[in-house]
Structure formats: C-alpha cells, structure tokens
Write a protein that holds these residues in place. Structure first.
Motif, PDB file in Angstrom:
ATOM      1  N   ASN A  26       0.918  -1.182   0.039  1.00 41.91           N
ATOM      2  CA  ASN A  26      -0.050  -0.036  -0.063  1.00 41.91           C
ATOM      3  C   ASN A  26       0.796   1.253   0.017  1.00 41.91           C
ATOM      4  OD1 ASN A  26      -2.433  -1.458  -0.117  1.00 41.91           O
ATOM      5  ND2 ASN A  26      -2.501  -1.604   2.147  1.00 41.91           N
ATOM      6  N   CYS A  27       2.315   1.322  -0.275  1.00 42.49           N
ATOM      7  CA  CYS A  27       2.955   2.390  -0.393  1.00 42.49           C
ATOM      8  C   CYS A  27       2.573   3.323  -1.596  1.00 42.49           C
ATOM      9  CB  CYS A  27       4.367   1.907  -0.761  1.00 42.49           C
ATOM     10  SG  CYS A  27       5.010   0.806   0.789  1.00 42.49           S
ATOM     11  N   ILE A  43       2.279   7.458  -1.064  1.00 41.68           N
ATOM     12  CA  ILE A  43       3.024   8.140  -1.494  1.00 41.68           C
ATOM     13  C   ILE A  43       2.089   9.434  -1.964  1.00 41.68           C
ATOM     14  CG2 ILE A  43       4.312   8.792  -3.677  1.00 41.68           C
ATOM     15  CD1 ILE A  43       5.556   6.267  -3.448  1.00 41.68           C
ATOM     16  N   ASN A  44       0.927   8.881  -2.890  1.00 40.12           N
ATOM     17  CA  ASN A  44       0.030  10.042  -3.325  1.00 40.12           C
ATOM     18  C   ASN A  44      -0.528  10.748  -2.242  1.00 40.12           C
ATOM     19  OD1 ASN A  44      -0.027   9.071  -6.100  1.00 40.12           O
ATOM     20  ND2 ASN A  44      -1.304   7.346  -5.781  1.00 40.12           N
ATOM     21  N   GLU A  45      -0.826   9.990  -0.999  1.00 39.14           N
ATOM     22  CA  GLU A  45      -1.332  10.784   0.021  1.00 39.14           C
ATOM     23  C   GLU A  45      -0.504  12.086   0.429  1.00 39.14           C
ATOM     24  OE1 GLU A  45      -2.627   9.576   4.470  1.00 39.14           O
ATOM     25  OE2 GLU A  45      -3.436   8.340   2.744  1.00 39.14           O
ATOM     26  N   SER A  46       0.734  11.572   0.526  1.00 37.64           N
ATOM     27  CA  SER A  46       1.806  12.554   1.196  1.00 37.64           C
ATOM     28  C   SER A  46       1.816  13.721  -0.026  1.00 37.64           C
ATOM     29  CB  SER A  46       2.978  11.915   1.641  1.00 37.64           C
ATOM     30  OG  SER A  46       3.626  11.555   0.567  1.00 37.64           O
ATOM     31  N   LEU A  47       1.806  13.223  -1.490  1.00 42.81           N
ATOM     32  CA  LEU A  47       2.027  14.517  -2.466  1.00 42.81           C
ATOM     33  C   LEU A  47       0.970  15.128  -2.572  1.00 42.81           C
ATOM     34  CD1 LEU A  47       3.068  12.178  -5.434  1.00 42.81           C
ATOM     35  CD2 LEU A  47       4.479  13.628  -3.913  1.00 42.81           C
ATOM     36  N   ASN A  48      -0.238  14.760  -2.145  1.00 51.22           N
ATOM     37  CA  ASN A  48      -1.485  15.801  -2.051  1.00 51.22           C
ATOM     38  C   ASN A  48      -1.615  16.554  -0.762  1.00 51.22           C
ATOM     39  OD1 ASN A  48      -2.229  15.035  -4.278  1.00 51.22           O
ATOM     40  ND2 ASN A  48      -3.373  13.004  -3.643  1.00 51.22           N
TER      41      ASN A  48
END
Lengths: 455, 205
Positions: A326-327, A331-336
């Motif tokens: 689920n990385c 990653i997407n989450e922290s990019l957003n």
C-alpha cells in the motif's frame, strides 16, 4: 556523528548525503566508476534491487519550484540590458557556447571581451574572480576548458554567483563527462561545443532559474542510486553501501526530470554523468514513472550500458512490492498533503523559516504564506543575504539579527543546524529568541515536518 | 483466436534520425493516435514503448526504441543497435540537412546493426506544403540506392504512419516463418502497393 544527534532536531544517526559545503574542486570526487565496475562487475543491478528491499531508506522533503522567464534577443535592447542576471559560457579560446538571454552568435564581440579579460589576467599567472561596478557584479569562473561568466544586479555574493556558475559547468559535464570535454578541446581548440550541446540550453536555462528560486541550492542541502522523487521532492533513495551522492548532483537529477517531458510517456534509458560523483564517466539511468495512478518518478542508476531490460524488470518488481504494501497510496497521499504554513503549525508570529540539519544535509521550510506569496523572490533574496552573512569568508558570523522596514530576520549557525527565521519588523529580540526556542522544540519533537523521517 | 499467438514474436524496432525530424511524434501517432502540436519534446537518451499489432491473425508485439537524435547520445544508442530487428530511419522533408545526413546514418547502421536488419526510410512531415525542401523522388532514389523500403509520412495527418509499422511487423513475421528466401513477401513491394492504394490518409483520427 551520533554525538550531535541530540542537538539537532531532525538528525539521523548516519547520513547518506555528502554534507560538505564546498563547491570547488572536482579532484575531490567521491567515487570512481572504474572502482564500482571492478568490484561489482557481476551483481550491479541486483545490488540496487536488493537494497530496495532491505536497507537504508531515507526520506527527505524539499520543495523545489522554478519560474520561467521570457527569452529575449537584441543586445542594445533595453530589455536585454536590464535583465537581473546574465550568464555566459564560452570556451577558453573565446568561442560562444551559451548565453542565458539572446543568441550567442549576435554577442560574439562580448564573448571576445570576456575571453580577453580572462587571458589578460592569466598572463600574470593570476586568475580573475570578479569585477564590481556600482550594483553590478561580473563574476568569472575559469574551469578548464571553459570560462563561465555571470553579470548580476542581484544582491547575491560572489561566492553564491560562482557556485551557480559551478552548477552550470556541472550541467554541461553531466551531458558529456569531463574527460570527453577535455579531450574535445585537446584535439580542437576551436571546437564549437554547441554541436554537442543541442537541447542542453533548455536544461541550463531551467537550472539557473531553479538555483535562483530554490533555497536548497543556497544551503547546499540534500544525496544516490535508486531515487524516487515526485513534484521535485525526494521520496526515497537507496544506495550501495559505500557510495554517497552530493546534493549538487541530486539537483542536476531533479533538474533533468523536471525539464524532460519525454520521461512522462515511457520508460527511458539515458546516460548521465554526475560530476561530483565521478566526472570522468557516465552512469546509465532507467527512468520511469511508477504507474498511471502514482506519478512518482523512479531512477535506477547503474554503470552498465546495456542492462535496460534487467532494470525494467526490477522496476516492475519494485512497483508490485510497493503496491502490495500500500505504499503507492501512501505516496499519493503525502504528495497531496500540502506543507503547513507557520500559522497552521501554531507559530503565527513567524512569517517563514528555513531549517537545515547539517548531519543529514536536509532542510525544511513551511509553506509560504502572505506577505510573501506574491513576492517569493524577495523572500529568497533575504535568505541569500543572511546566508552570505553567516558564511562570508572574511568575517563569518554565528548569529545575525537584522531589522528592516519590511521584516526582521534572525539567522543562526550552530554545530548541528542552520536556522533562518523571518518575523514581523517590530518584534523585539527577547520574543524572537523565545519563539525560536519553541520552534526548535517543536522540530525536535518531530513536529509534522519531520514526521516522515523513517518509515 | 490466440492460437497463432507467438510469444517469441517480440521484435525490437528502433527509430533513428536527426534531432527534430519527428521520431517521437511518429511513435505517439502510431501508439496513441495523438499529435503533439507545436510542442518540442526532446528525447533524452532512449525511450522504450511497446505496441501489439495484428498481422494475419498473428499478434506481433513491437518493442519500440525511440532514440534521441543528438550526437551526444550516440554511444547509448549504439549499444542497442545490435539487438534491433528493424530500423525506421527518418528525415524531415522540410530540412535538407536531415536528409543529407541519412547516408551517415546508413553508415552507422552498417557498422553497428545486424546485417539482416529490416530498414525503412521515412520522409516525415509530408504535410508541409510549400516548406518542402526534399522532393519525394530524391527520397525514392536514395532508398533504391541502398536497397531499403521508402515512404513519406506525416505524424500530423497520420499519413502512412500505421503502414510503416505494420509493414515492418509483416516483414518480420514472414522472416520468422522462414519464408524470406522464397520471396513470398517483400517489404518494398508491399509498401509500394499499399502507398498507392491509400493516397489519402487513413481516417483513424
């Protein structure tokens, strides 16, 4: 190193970044490609892949941004002469190679003058560094076989300008290798290097814009061989144990990824020389974006020229593994997630700050908030000036507090970190110091800023 | 339907030619049906893409290497020449120099690629109208001299783009089946036939 851990919020016990401040001397390159080829002839690609699974994940976050400026022509044109900073590159023989603004061919006379100045001083076994006329600084960087010149009306110091010129030199080396560059001019002094550099002007333009607007260039902060980045932020990098990358090389990689549209649509394979790592040869990079649903860019660097498919498979495995863990979502989450402003983090009295942890060569800055949202360049200029005050060769300072009609800035250089904080102009020193105490405490506790240190 | 699918039919196809002749654009048109108008995307090193085409019910998975035209990338591209089964060599019909350089490209190909590699010469940007600097006959003559297939293409209009790749796939499939010697299929004849048939671009957009 470990003794300093306590003093520096955000520090790691071991750094994977080369943390030197020096921008000079290729002689002190950190590694040798030959050495790597010899010791790892068999399992180079597997090595980088293995590392992905078990060791040395380090994370940093840097927000990099750049702005493009319009190109302009005509040398007697007011617009051309009024540019804040010109950059020129020429060969030792005076052949035009690059001009930031305007066509080099139309400036041949100017390149002639620059070459004459350099060789006139060289005649006495000396080396010209800079000329100052009013607010304009002419800075020369003579790096055989090239001459680089900056003509600047910005407030930047000679050291800062010449480190930018060094970046430009490294960018050129990164496309050709220093060995090749030297060989070309040994064979033909009059060579027109633009032949080999077609398309690189774009990268140099971008790099100069980048170095003007990005604090990490000033701070010399940032480091290897499997590199995952997105939106100009380093997500993670994995390296062979013995080797480190210099932040200056990483900046070249960021610059390449950011200014190359073609990487976005396919897997790419590209030669790349990292001048601080080893200026004599190429590394080969497999460059790809992780997947449709995760726009992070993965670079796998190797010394083998023909292992595209091996690395292509390695990439597939890395993506599968990240997906299973689920990385990709993470990653997407922290990019957003946007960085917090000072206010959002509970420090309404601070306008903005830069924090650099020396042992990891990483830095953090909060999101820019008013009054600087529209005058970002002004903020960068303040930081550059303060950085120069701390690091000026003749009289370096440990602590600077400076008040101007627009703002007050406190800059502090300690053994473990550097801190630059911008306040309201009317703040008194006592409150400034107590605020800095609580800011450091907050960073030390892990604040949001460094919450993603180790995963 | 997949009975004739052969996993071993995954030929490597390389796009070669000077910088700016439209290698990436041809590939984008073929693979995604897109044309990147006015945007100069410079390839850095080599880009890799795949596309499956059908040749008489056989699926051929083309592994396409899109190379950077600039001289400084030659050392990387050379490393991949020897694995190429087919080469699409492009020039820009509005740029005489890119056409003049074709001989040098063919020289490199002879030096680094396999002897039996399939070569197709493409004059791209055929939609150019009055800006044309290389006549079609000149391209044909050069192709004949070197005994390679030839056609003019346009990534913008789509003219002959599909055909170029399909012709290559077809040739490679026939070679795979060992029918090359008995001249059952000849890529040059095929191209000649097909280009005459479709003077107007296929309506794929």
């Amino acid at each position: 190193m470990s003794s300093t851990v306590e003093v520096e919020p955000g520090a790691a016990s071991e750094s994977i970044l080369v943390t030197t401040e020096s921008f000079e001397n290729f002689e002190q390159m950190s590694s040798s490609l030959e050495e790597i080829k010899n010791t790892n002839a068999i399992s180079q690609s597997e090595e980088s892949n293995d590392n992905t699974h078990n060791e040395h994940f380090e994370e940093t976050s840097n927000s990099l941004e750049s702005c493009n400026e319009d190109d302009n022509d005509l040398e007697h044109n007011k617009e051309w002469t009024s540019k804040r900073k010109h950059v020129f590159v020429l060969s030792s023989a005076g052949k035009p190679i690059y001009s930031r603004y305007g066509n080099e061919d139309r400036l041949a006379w100017l390149f002639g003058v620059m070459q004459t100045l350099v060789s006139f001083v060289q005649y006495d076994d000396d080396c010209i560094k800079s000329i100052h006329a009013g607010d304009t600084h002419f800075v020369f960087l003579v790096k055989k076989p090239l001459i680089l010149v900056a003509v600047s009306k910005t407030q930047e110091s000679v050291f800062q300008l010449s480190s930018q010129l060094n970046y430009v030199f490294n960018q050129i080396t990164s496309m050709l290798t220093l060995t090749r560059l030297n060989k070309i001019y040994e064979q033909r002094q009059n060579y027109d290097l633009r032949r080999l550099l077609s398309g690189v002007e774009r990268l140099i333009d971008h790099l100069i814009d980048f170095s003007e607007t990005e604090p990490s260039f000033t701070l010399g902060a940032n480091l290897v061989f499997a590199i995952l980045l997105a939106n100009n932020k380093l997500i993670t990098l994995v390296r062979m144990k013995k080797y480190c990358l210099h932040p200056a090389d990483l900046h070249l990689i960021f610059n390449l990824v950011q200014s190359s549209e073609s990487f976005k649509n396919s897997e790419s394979w590209t030669p790349l020389c990292l001048p601080r790592f080893d200026p004599s040869g190429f590394l080969y990079g497999h460059v790809s974006y992780l997947s449709e649903d995760c726009q992070a860019c993965l670079l796998l660097l190797t010394v083998e020229r023909d292992v595209f498919f091996t690395l292509s498979e390695a990439k597939q495995r890395i993506v599968e593994k990240l997906r299973r863990g689920n990385c990709l979502e993470a990653i997407n989450e922290s990019l957003n997630t946007k960085d917090e402003t000072c206010n959002g983090a509970g420090f309404p009295e601070l306008r903005h700050y830069l924090y650099k942890c020396k042992s990891t060569a990483q830095f953090y800055q909060p999101k820019i908030s008013p009054p600087y949202t529209l005058t970002r360049q002004h903020l960068i200029d303040i930081y550059k000036r303060a950085h120069q005050r701390l690091h000026c060769n003749t009289r370096p300072l440990k602590l600077v507090f400076e008040r101007s009609p627009k703002e007050a800035i406190l800059a502090w250089d300690t053994k473990g970190f550097e801190l630059y904080v911008v306040f309201e102009p009317l703040i008194d020193t006592t409150s400034a110091i107590s605020l800095i105490g609580s800011l450091l405490n907050w960073i030390k506790k892990g604040g949001k800023a460094f919450g993603n240190e180790v995963k | 339907m997949t009975s004739s699918y052969r996993p071993n039919l995954m030929p490597n196809v390389m796009l070669l030619g000077d910088s700016g002749v439209g290698k990436t654009c041809i590939l984008m048109r073929f693979r995604d049906g897109l044309f990147l108008c006015g945007n100069f995307i410079s390839t850095v090193g080599v880009d890799f893409r795949t596309k499956v085409v059908s040749v008489d019910n056989t699926k051929v998975k083309l592994q396409i290497w899109d190379t950077a035209g600039q001289e400084r990338f030659r050392s990387v591209t050379h490393a991949y020449y020897r694995d190429a089964h087919a080469l699409l060599l492009l020039y820009d019909v509005t740029n005489k120099t890119s056409f003049d350089n074709i001989r040098a490209w063919l020289g490199e190909i002879r030096e680094y690629a396999q002897d039996d590699v399939v070569i197709m010469l493409l004059g791209n940007k055929a939609d150019c109208g009055s800006e044309r600097a290389v006549r079609r006959e000149e391209g044909e003559r050069l192709a004949r001299e070197y005994n390679v297939a030839f056609m003019e293409t346009s990534a913008k209009s789509g003219q002959n783009v599909e055909l170029a790749f399909v012709a290559v796939a077809r040739e490679l499939k026939f070679r795979q089946n060992g029918q090359q010697d008995c001249n059952k299929f000849n890529v040059q004849d095929y191209v000649r036939e097909q280009t005459q048939k479709s003077q107007c671009p296929p309506c794929t957009t």
